[in-house]
Design a protein around this motif. Structure first.
Motif, PDB file in Angstrom:
ATOM      1  N   ALA A  45      10.257   9.273  -8.532  1.00 28.13           N
ATOM      2  CA  ALA A  45       9.564   8.141  -7.891  1.00 28.13           C
ATOM      3  C   ALA A  45       8.062   8.379  -7.891  1.00 28.13           C
ATOM      4  O   ALA A  45       7.588   9.507  -8.094  1.00 28.13           O
ATOM      5  CB  ALA A  45      10.064   7.947  -6.465  1.00 28.13           C
ATOM      6  N   ARG A  46       7.334   7.308  -7.632  1.00 27.31           N
ATOM      7  CA  ARG A  46       5.893   7.369  -7.424  1.00 27.31           C
ATOM      8  C   ARG A  46       5.594   7.045  -5.978  1.00 27.31           C
ATOM      9  O   ARG A  46       6.342   6.318  -5.315  1.00 27.31           O
ATOM     10  CB  ARG A  46       5.179   6.348  -8.326  1.00 27.31           C
ATOM     11  N   GLY A  47       4.483   7.566  -5.480  1.00 27.32           N
ATOM     12  CA  GLY A  47       4.076   7.257  -4.120  1.00 27.32           C
ATOM     13  C   GLY A  47       3.566   5.833  -4.009  1.00 27.32           C
ATOM     14  O   GLY A  47       3.350   5.138  -5.003  1.00 27.32           O
ATOM     15  N   LEU A  48       3.364   5.396  -2.779  1.00 30.89           N
ATOM     16  CA  LEU A  48       2.817   4.063  -2.539  1.00 30.89           C
ATOM     17  C   LEU A  48       1.349   4.014  -2.943  1.00 30.89           C
ATOM     18  O   LEU A  48       0.572   4.896  -2.559  1.00 30.89           O
ATOM     19  CB  LEU A  48       2.928   3.718  -1.047  1.00 30.89           C
ATOM     20  N   PRO A  49       0.910   3.009  -3.704  1.00 31.42           N
ATOM     21  CA  PRO A  49      -0.522   2.877  -3.985  1.00 31.42           C
ATOM     22  C   PRO A  49      -1.265   2.442  -2.728  1.00 31.42           C
ATOM     23  O   PRO A  49      -0.889   1.469  -2.080  1.00 31.42           O
ATOM     24  CB  PRO A  49      -0.565   1.790  -5.070  1.00 31.42           C
ATOM     25  N   VAL A  50      -2.287   3.190  -2.360  1.00 29.55           N
ATOM     26  CA  VAL A  50      -3.057   2.895  -1.150  1.00 29.55           C
ATOM     27  C   VAL A  50      -4.536   2.851  -1.502  1.00 29.55           C
ATOM     28  O   VAL A  50      -5.130   3.876  -1.847  1.00 29.55           O
ATOM     29  CB  VAL A  50      -2.808   3.953  -0.052  1.00 29.55           C
ATOM     30  N   GLY A  51      -5.127   1.654  -1.433  1.00 31.60           N
ATOM     31  CA  GLY A  51      -6.552   1.512  -1.718  1.00 31.60           C
ATOM     32  C   GLY A  51      -6.879   1.983  -3.124  1.00 31.60           C
ATOM     33  O   GLY A  51      -6.211   1.631  -4.097  1.00 31.60           O
ATOM     34  N   ASP A  52      -7.914   2.822  -3.219  1.00 33.88           N
ATOM     35  CA  ASP A  52      -8.355   3.336  -4.518  1.00 33.88           C
ATOM     36  C   ASP A  52      -7.678   4.653  -4.884  1.00 33.88           C
ATOM     37  O   ASP A  52      -7.990   5.231  -5.933  1.00 33.88           O
ATOM     38  CB  ASP A  52      -9.880   3.536  -4.508  1.00 33.88           C
ATOM     39  N   VAL A  53      -6.788   5.133  -4.009  1.00 26.21           N
ATOM     40  CA  VAL A  53      -6.127   6.418  -4.256  1.00 26.21           C
ATOM     41  C   VAL A  53      -5.007   6.229  -5.274  1.00 26.21           C
ATOM     42  O   VAL A  53      -4.127   5.385  -5.102  1.00 26.21           O
ATOM     43  CB  VAL A  53      -5.551   7.007  -2.953  1.00 26.21           C
ATOM     44  N   GLU A 111       9.342   1.815   2.997  1.00 27.20           N
ATOM     45  CA  GLU A 111       8.917   1.274   4.294  1.00 27.20           C
ATOM     46  C   GLU A 111       8.766   2.399   5.321  1.00 27.20           C
ATOM     47  O   GLU A 111       7.792   2.432   6.083  1.00 27.20           O
ATOM     48  CB  GLU A 111       9.949   0.247   4.770  1.00 27.20           C
ATOM     49  N   LEU A 112       9.716   3.318   5.350  1.00 28.79           N
ATOM     50  CA  LEU A 112       9.628   4.451   6.277  1.00 28.79           C
ATOM     51  C   LEU A 112       8.453   5.361   5.909  1.00 28.79           C
ATOM     52  O   LEU A 112       7.766   5.888   6.794  1.00 28.79           O
ATOM     53  CB  LEU A 112      10.930   5.245   6.267  1.00 28.79           C
ATOM     54  N   ALA A 113       8.222   5.530   4.610  1.00 35.12           N
ATOM     55  CA  ALA A 113       7.084   6.338   4.163  1.00 35.12           C
ATOM     56  C   ALA A 113       5.770   5.736   4.665  1.00 35.12           C
ATOM     57  O   ALA A 113       4.866   6.457   5.107  1.00 35.12           O
ATOM     58  CB  ALA A 113       7.077   6.445   2.640  1.00 35.12           C
ATOM     59  N   ALA A 114       5.659   4.417   4.596  1.00 38.92           N
ATOM     60  CA  ALA A 114       4.444   3.748   5.079  1.00 38.92           C
ATOM     61  C   ALA A 114       4.281   3.952   6.581  1.00 38.92           C
ATOM     62  O   ALA A 114       3.159   4.122   7.079  1.00 38.92           O
ATOM     63  CB  ALA A 114       4.512   2.261   4.741  1.00 38.92           C
ATOM     64  N   GLN A 115       5.399   3.947   7.326  1.00 38.40           N
ATOM     65  CA  GLN A 115       5.321   4.191   8.773  1.00 38.40           C
ATOM     66  C   GLN A 115       4.818   5.598   9.055  1.00 38.40           C
ATOM     67  O   GLN A 115       3.971   5.812   9.947  1.00 38.40           O
ATOM     68  CB  GLN A 115       6.690   3.978   9.410  1.00 38.40           C
ATOM     69  N   LEU A 116       5.320   6.595   8.327  1.00 40.30           N
ATOM     70  CA  LEU A 116       4.868   7.982   8.539  1.00 40.30           C
ATOM     71  C   LEU A 116       3.385   8.120   8.201  1.00 40.30           C
ATOM     72  O   LEU A 116       2.628   8.763   8.935  1.00 40.30           O
ATOM     73  CB  LEU A 116       5.695   8.930   7.683  1.00 40.30           C
ATOM     74  N   LYS A 117       2.993   7.513   7.085  1.00 42.27           N
ATOM     75  CA  LYS A 117       1.580   7.602   6.698  1.00 42.27           C
ATOM     76  C   LYS A 117       0.695   6.891   7.710  1.00 42.27           C
ATOM     77  O   LYS A 117      -0.382   7.375   8.056  1.00 42.27           O
ATOM     78  CB  LYS A 117       1.366   7.022   5.307  1.00 42.27           C
ATOM     79  N   GLY A 118       1.165   5.736   8.204  1.00 40.26           N
ATOM     80  CA  GLY A 118       0.384   5.000   9.186  1.00 40.26           C
ATOM     81  C   GLY A 118       0.183   5.754  10.480  1.00 40.26           C
ATOM     82  O   GLY A 118      -0.815   5.577  11.179  1.00 40.26           O
TER      83      GLY A 118
END
Length: 326
Positions: A60-68, A315-322
């Protein structure tokens, strides 16, 4: 942190949380290895890929966030037999000879005669993945390793391989490997995260696990509360639901305004459902207070209405990152 160990009582979703944490770390641009050691092929099922061999594969790939630019998640299914064969080949150059030992059943004997030896082999591979060196020149180097570890009741025994071998091997290569592994597990590069749900037994097991880890000088990370129910009702409404003082006439009027056929039995059933929900929320709040007194950072993951699939993991990954865990 370089090594994130994820444990939890059975049924709390520790494997799901480990997978979500790996995706969350990858979304920060890290290259992440997600490992499992329990032989259940849980990673393959969660990511909807073929059963994993004893080989690192990108899943898998991580979630794209901004310019990262997101990193990748690789996966590795570790079994003791393959880990021992790799160890013999890497440190003793026993390639074909090691496979010959396997045919004679010596590998199986070595990995089952003592649980401590098996754990040394499993944790030794985790160590090798986290601390790549010149002996494995062709292997990929990772920014972080996430280990889907055994349950809380066995986690201290699993990680404290040095202590488990004390009565079995006081010298020799296995003892040396255990000592080497412990330098990583007790270092600031490692954190052991504990997954729980807001129920009395899992919370108590989490408290016991933290106590045992600290006694063994193993680094406690976060407590991750999984499967948290939505908070759709306010404090006053919850109290009214528990005490049976909700406005029955108002509920009936609201149902009629929604063009729902209303009966006495329907309203009774809704009031009973509301009371059960409110009582459950009260019990969860009691356990949440216990968790907050455990002396570890706390994070919460919402219960997903549609269950956990690959989209749910993101979705859970985004919650942890948030919440700042990644």
């Amino acid at each position: 942190m370089q090594l994130h160990v994820v444990t939890g009582k059975g049924g709390t979703g520790k494997s799901t949380v480990a997978a979500a944490l790996a995706l969350s770390l990858a979304s920060t641009g890290k290259e992440v290895l997600l490992c499992e050691v329990e032989g259940r092929q849980g990673i393959a099922r969660m990511f909807d890929v073929d059963p994993l061999p004893y080989e690192e594969r990108r899943i898998a790939r991580g979630l794209p966030v901004g310019d990262v630019s997101p990193g990748s998640v690789h996966a590795l299914h570790i079994d003791a037999e393959s880990a021992l064969l790799e160890y013999l080949a890497m440190y003793y150059r026993l390639g074909r000879a090691g496979r010959a030992l396997d045919r004679f059943g010596i590998i199986d004997f070595a990995t089952t005669i003592a649980p401590g030896v098996r754990d040394v082999l499993l944790t030794g591979k985790v160590y090798e993945a986290a601390q790549r060196n010149a002996r494995n020149k062709s292997a990929k180097t990772y920014d972080a390793v996430v280990l889907d570890a055994p349950p809380t009741g066995r986690i201290t025994q699993f990680l404290n391989v040095n202590g488990e071998l004390a009565g079995l091997a006081k010298v020799g290569p296995i003892k040396n490997q255990a000592d080497t592994v412990m330098t990583l597990f007790r270092s600031p590069k490692t954190l052991v995260h504990l997954v729980t749900v807001l129920e009395e037994m899992p919370v108590q097991e989490t408290a016991d696990g933290i106590k045992d880890l600290r006694a063994a000088q193993l680094p406690v990370g976060a407590v991750i509360v999984n499967l948290v129910r939505p908070r759709d009702l306010g404090t006053a409404d919850l109290k009214a639901a528990r005490t049976g003082t909700l406005d029955r006439e108002q509920i009936t009027a609201d149902l009629l305004s929604a063009k729902i056929d209303v009966s006495h039995e329907l309203v009774d059933a809704l009031l009973l459902e509301a009371r059960d929900h409110a009582e459950r929320r009260a019990l969860e709040d009691e356990q949440r207070a216990v968790v907050q007194d455990l002396g570890a950072p706390t994070y919460e993951l919402n219960r997903l209405a549609d269950g956990v699939d690959l989209g749910g993991l993101y979705e859970l990954a985004a919650q942890l990152k948030g919440q700042g865990l990644a």
